[in-house]
Write a protein that holds these residues in place. Sequence first.
Motif, PDB file in Angstrom:
ATOM      1  N   GLY A 104      71.735 -33.723  36.714  1.00 45.19           N
ATOM      2  CA  GLY A 104      71.038 -32.546  37.229  1.00 45.19           C
ATOM      3  C   GLY A 104      69.744 -32.295  36.446  1.00 45.19           C
ATOM      4  N   PRO A 105      69.165 -31.088  36.605  1.00 47.53           N
ATOM      5  CA  PRO A 105      67.843 -30.824  36.000  1.00 47.53           C
ATOM      6  C   PRO A 105      67.900 -30.619  34.481  1.00 47.53           C
ATOM      7  N   VAL A 106      68.405 -31.594  33.741  1.00 42.02           N
ATOM      8  CA  VAL A 106      68.459 -31.451  32.282  1.00 42.02           C
ATOM      9  C   VAL A 106      67.059 -31.336  31.680  1.00 42.02           C
ATOM     10  N   ILE A 107      66.061 -31.861  32.403  1.00 40.98           N
ATOM     11  CA  ILE A 107      64.685 -31.746  31.908  1.00 40.98           C
ATOM     12  C   ILE A 107      64.340 -30.262  31.749  1.00 40.98           C
ATOM     13  N   CYS A 108      64.773 -29.430  32.720  1.00 44.55           N
ATOM     14  CA  CYS A 108      64.456 -28.006  32.665  1.00 44.55           C
ATOM     15  C   CYS A 108      65.091 -27.320  31.455  1.00 44.55           C
ATOM     16  N   SER A 109      66.355 -27.632  31.215  1.00 43.29           N
ATOM     17  CA  SER A 109      67.061 -26.872  30.191  1.00 43.29           C
ATOM     18  C   SER A 109      66.978 -27.480  28.795  1.00 43.29           C
ATOM     19  N   TRP A 110      66.665 -28.751  28.701  1.00 43.99           N
ATOM     20  CA  TRP A 110      66.661 -29.392  27.390  1.00 43.99           C
ATOM     21  C   TRP A 110      65.274 -29.835  26.946  1.00 43.99           C
ATOM     22  N   VAL A 111      64.393 -30.080  27.879  1.00 46.63           N
ATOM     23  CA  VAL A 111      63.113 -30.710  27.519  1.00 46.63           C
ATOM     24  C   VAL A 111      61.898 -29.823  27.807  1.00 46.63           C
ATOM     25  N   CYS A 112      61.827 -29.245  28.985  1.00 48.42           N
ATOM     26  CA  CYS A 112      60.593 -28.560  29.415  1.00 48.42           C
ATOM     27  C   CYS A 112      60.210 -27.443  28.438  1.00 48.42           C
ATOM     28  N   PRO A 113      59.055 -27.567  27.787  1.00 52.94           N
ATOM     29  CA  PRO A 113      58.654 -26.559  26.800  1.00 52.94           C
ATOM     30  C   PRO A 113      58.400 -25.186  27.427  1.00 52.94           C
ATOM     31  N   PHE A 114      58.084 -25.171  28.722  1.00 49.79           N
ATOM     32  CA  PHE A 114      57.831 -23.865  29.328  1.00 49.79           C
ATOM     33  C   PHE A 114      59.146 -23.124  29.590  1.00 49.79           C
ATOM     34  N   GLY A 115      60.191 -23.887  29.893  1.00 52.70           N
ATOM     35  CA  GLY A 115      61.517 -23.286  30.026  1.00 52.70           C
ATOM     36  C   GLY A 115      61.942 -22.716  28.672  1.00 52.70           C
ATOM     37  N   THR A 116      61.712 -23.499  27.627  1.00 55.32           N
ATOM     38  CA  THR A 116      62.069 -23.068  26.272  1.00 55.32           C
ATOM     39  C   THR A 116      61.327 -21.775  25.924  1.00 55.32           C
ATOM     40  N   PHE A 117      60.049 -21.750  26.232  1.00 57.77           N
ATOM     41  CA  PHE A 117      59.221 -20.582  25.928  1.00 57.77           C
ATOM     42  C   PHE A 117      59.805 -19.330  26.608  1.00 57.77           C
ATOM     43  N   GLN A 118      60.201 -19.483  27.872  1.00 54.82           N
ATOM     44  CA  GLN A 118      60.772 -18.333  28.581  1.00 54.82           C
ATOM     45  C   GLN A 118      62.107 -17.909  27.959  1.00 54.82           C
ATOM     46  N   GLU A 119      62.873 -18.886  27.491  1.00 54.21           N
ATOM     47  CA  GLU A 119      64.160 -18.534  26.863  1.00 54.21           C
ATOM     48  C   GLU A 119      63.934 -17.728  25.597  1.00 54.21           C
ATOM     49  N   TRP A 120      62.884 -18.072  24.860  1.00 56.90           N
ATOM     50  CA  TRP A 120      62.598 -17.316  23.632  1.00 56.90           C
ATOM     51  C   TRP A 120      62.209 -15.885  23.967  1.00 56.90           C
ATOM     52  N   LEU A 121      61.441 -15.727  25.041  1.00 55.95           N
ATOM     53  CA  LEU A 121      61.062 -14.372  25.442  1.00 55.95           C
ATOM     54  C   LEU A 121      62.304 -13.600  25.917  1.00 55.95           C
ATOM     55  N   ALA A 122      63.237 -14.336  26.529  1.00 53.19           N
ATOM     56  CA  ALA A 122      64.468 -13.695  27.019  1.00 53.19           C
ATOM     57  C   ALA A 122      65.249 -13.063  25.859  1.00 53.19           C
ATOM     58  N   LYS A 123      65.154 -13.683  24.704  1.00 52.18           N
ATOM     59  CA  LYS A 123      65.870 -13.123  23.541  1.00 52.18           C
ATOM     60  C   LYS A 123      65.340 -11.716  23.245  1.00 52.18           C
ATOM     61  N   ILE A 124      64.024 -11.538  23.374  1.00 47.48           N
ATOM     62  CA  ILE A 124      63.444 -10.204  23.160  1.00 47.48           C
ATOM     63  C   ILE A 124      63.920  -9.267  24.279  1.00 47.48           C
ATOM     64  N   GLY A 125      63.890  -9.790  25.521  1.00 53.48           N
ATOM     65  CA  GLY A 125      64.318  -8.995  26.672  1.00 53.48           C
ATOM     66  C   GLY A 125      65.745  -8.508  26.517  1.00 53.48           C
ATOM     67  N   ARG A 126      66.608  -9.379  26.022  1.00 55.27           N
ATOM     68  CA  ARG A 126      68.018  -9.024  25.849  1.00 55.27           C
ATOM     69  C   ARG A 126      68.161  -7.898  24.822  1.00 55.27           C
ATOM     70  N   LYS A 127      67.319  -7.980  23.797  1.00 58.29           N
ATOM     71  CA  LYS A 127      67.351  -6.922  22.766  1.00 58.29           C
ATOM     72  C   LYS A 127      66.881  -5.594  23.374  1.00 58.29           C
ATOM     73  N   LEU A 128      65.874  -5.686  24.243  1.00 58.47           N
ATOM     74  CA  LEU A 128      65.298  -4.459  24.808  1.00 58.47           C
ATOM     75  C   LEU A 128      66.211  -3.831  25.859  1.00 58.47           C
ATOM     76  N   PHE A 129      66.802  -4.677  26.703  1.00 54.53           N
ATOM     77  CA  PHE A 129      67.511  -4.123  27.861  1.00 54.53           C
ATOM     78  C   PHE A 129      69.023  -4.357  27.844  1.00 54.53           C
ATOM     79  N   GLY A 130      69.521  -5.001  26.830  1.00 50.78           N
ATOM     80  CA  GLY A 130      70.969  -5.212  26.714  1.00 50.78           C
ATOM     81  C   GLY A 130      71.545  -5.878  27.942  1.00 50.78           C
ATOM     82  N   LYS A 131      72.647  -5.325  28.467  1.00 51.30           N
ATOM     83  CA  LYS A 131      73.343  -5.974  29.592  1.00 51.30           C
ATOM     84  C   LYS A 131      72.548  -5.911  30.892  1.00 51.30           C
ATOM     85  N   ARG A 132      71.580  -4.991  30.949  1.00 46.43           N
ATOM     86  CA  ARG A 132      70.797  -4.892  32.187  1.00 46.43           C
ATOM     87  C   ARG A 132      69.826  -6.068  32.327  1.00 46.43           C
ATOM     88  N   PHE A 133      69.522  -6.716  31.192  1.00 45.99           N
ATOM     89  CA  PHE A 133      68.592  -7.845  31.230  1.00 45.99           C
ATOM     90  C   PHE A 133      69.095  -8.899  32.228  1.00 45.99           C
TER      91      PHE A 133
END
Lengths: 289, 257
Positions: A104-133
Amino acid sequence: MSQPVIQQNSVPILKTVKIRKPKTRLYVQLFFFFLVALITLNKALSEIGLSIPYISNGSLHAICPFGGVASLYKFAAVGTFVQKIHESSFVLMVIAFLLAILFGPVICSWVCPFGTFQEWLAKIGRKLFGKRFNHFIPTKVDSVLRYLRYVVLFLVLYLTFTTTKLIFQDVDPYFALFQFWSDEVALSAFIILGVTILLSLVIDRPWCKYACPYGAVLGIFNLFRIFKIRRAPSNCTDCKLCDRSCPMNIPVSSGNAVLNHQCISCLSCTSENSCPMSDAVEFTTKGGK
Amino acid sequence: MNLRSTHLAIIIFVFIFGGIALTSATGYWQTTNTKIPATYKDGEFAGQADPADIRGSYTFGDISNSFDIPLEDLGQAFGVDPERYVTFQCKELESIYASLEEGKEVGTASVRYFVALYKGLPFNLTESIYLPELAVDILKEKASLSEAEILSLEEIAVSLPASDNSLDSSLPEQLEHENVENTSTDTHETTSANTIKGITTFQELLNWGVLKEDIEKILNDKMPNPQKNIKDYAAEKGIEFSGLKESMQELVDTVKS
Ligand code: SF4
Ligand code: SF4
């Protein structure tokens, strides 16, 4: 006809010992993120006569497998690539397709730097919005929007074919992120990058879910890939932790195998990561083990 | 078969880097252009190289090879330093012609158009394209053009700007020093903020107010043709470009302050 009984309230006495979540994927993502950053930096340095040893100085387009996809038509018709695309993009495209047929799309979840970048931002989002994120958009609207990336894919392929230029560059937030200093980046790409950054604070991987044409291509492989996320109902307590852990909001617990075109094979839902039951959600071939 | 994160990580590395290694070994892995333009698919010119496929990274050498046009004609047409005819990339034209009046541009599209006219190949004009006067003169002389075509070419002819960034090295030697004095008080923004880059020429240093004598002191030699770029000079002399660049930058910074 009798239905198989899934025990919902009683937790079966199975091997439930929880291991620490492996950080393997994070390390692989970090590796590729910095590799791509170094390659783009090296390309810029090479223009002023400097270079980082042992690092390629190819352009960002040269190491993007989507460039290969965008060039497919021209390659078939006249044997050359669209502007700025080289053989390397083609090689990476084939490698990504082989990986996608298997996993499957392992490139998206393991390799693509833009996916990684969004995941890092998600960590901030999770802190801000908790379960609603990642749960702000109503499911009905969301499920329609998930097909938007196929519209983007069609437009990109059509415009690349008619102009024979890498038209996607002007709206590509990934290019804007890694080339922000370059005058090659169009204003539209910066705007889309800005919107993606903001959305990433409320939604996990918004670009991947709704707009990425490459994610759209790789998502098709989910329908027939060999290794799938498979759930063993007999081991499942229906706690829905797998559902909650999925960045792409896929209801893993509602089926026996994930065929959703949005799955990115991140393995977050598996027993190795989120599922508290051993052998309940696994990444396996049919009949697995 | 059941896979865990570590297995998948290893497989991904093996596929990606194994694939790259394999294709590198066979010579297929290329991260830069092969610089061979696509050919016309059908019609009278099927099989011939199509000028529309010339890209900014193509050098005049590549174009000369693919289209069988003498390098001199290409170089002269666009006012390029004869020493750089072979290595001059189309995209560099934008810096020579940066000071054209607004709306006019000489760049890769101009080269495509020039090549098409020179060789009498079909070309789809989708935008206004301008050509240097010299290019128009060469076309008039060497291409088979109709009266109407010649007239329309004259309308799109632009003169080579008397810019300091021009790579035309036809200035007589003795004028060079005058040039230094005339321009030393000007601020020329050809290279951003007077920073030396790979494409910076000795002429640009002079324009920024650096004295020829000071440059020669650093080179420990006579200054070459001012149109030569510093990086090429360093490569020719076997000097490390970064070191030379640093010393020259110090000179530039002293002038600035
Ligand atoms: S969907 Fe697109 S942006 Fe997201 S990870 Fe995949 S390739 Fe990258
Ligand atoms: S959590 Fe599971 S279902 Fe969701 S994207 Fe990752 S692997 Fe696919």
